[in-house]
Design a protein around this motif. Sequence first.
Motif, short mmCIF file in Angstrom:
data_model
loop_
_atom_site.label_atom_id
_atom_site.label_comp_id
_atom_site.label_asym_id
_atom_site.label_seq_id
_atom_site.Cartn_x
_atom_site.Cartn_y
_atom_site.Cartn_z
N GLY A 73 0.81 -1.21 0.00
CA GLY A 73 0.00 0.00 0.00
C GLY A 73 0.84 1.26 0.00
O GLY A 73 2.03 1.24 -0.30
N ILE A 74 0.20 2.35 0.37
CA ILE A 74 0.83 3.66 0.39
C ILE A 74 0.69 4.23 1.80
O ILE A 74 -0.37 4.16 2.41
CB ILE A 74 0.14 4.61 -0.61
CG1 ILE A 74 0.26 4.07 -2.02
CG2 ILE A 74 0.73 6.01 -0.53
CD1 ILE A 74 -0.60 4.80 -3.02
N GLU A 75 1.78 4.80 2.30
CA GLU A 75 1.75 5.45 3.61
C GLU A 75 2.22 6.89 3.43
O GLU A 75 3.19 7.15 2.74
CB GLU A 75 2.67 4.72 4.58
CG GLU A 75 2.66 5.29 5.97
CD GLU A 75 3.55 4.52 6.93
OE1 GLU A 75 3.55 4.88 8.12
OE2 GLU A 75 4.25 3.59 6.51
N VAL A 76 1.49 7.82 4.05
CA VAL A 76 1.87 9.23 4.03
C VAL A 76 2.07 9.66 5.48
O VAL A 76 1.22 9.43 6.33
CB VAL A 76 0.80 10.11 3.36
CG1 VAL A 76 1.19 11.58 3.42
CG2 VAL A 76 0.59 9.69 1.91
N ILE A 77 3.21 10.28 5.74
CA ILE A 77 3.53 10.77 7.08
C ILE A 77 3.76 12.27 6.99
O ILE A 77 4.52 12.73 6.14
CB ILE A 77 4.79 10.08 7.64
CG1 ILE A 77 4.61 8.57 7.65
CG2 ILE A 77 5.13 10.61 9.03
CD1 ILE A 77 5.89 7.80 7.84
#
Length: 80
Positions: free
Chosen positions: A71-75
């Motif tokens: 998936g994609i993770e945004v921090i």
Amino acid sequence: MGGGVCRLSTALHQAVMQAGLEVVERYNHSIPVSYASGEYEAAVSWPAGDYRFKNTLDRPVQIDTIASRDGIEVIIWILA
């Protein structure tokens, strides 16, 4: 599985909400998506729907993204 661009806009939206930033423009999908629901998802489409947010904090932010097969993770980091 859904489209990659909307998955990214949804991950960004969730990070924006968690960081306490102001959502300026957001649209829901016209049909439910499997990876988020309701206020936790953000659809984007050209030329009509965009996702915009504003940093209303008194400090700058840094946005990091991580993409993998899972998936994609945004921090969003709030800087000093």
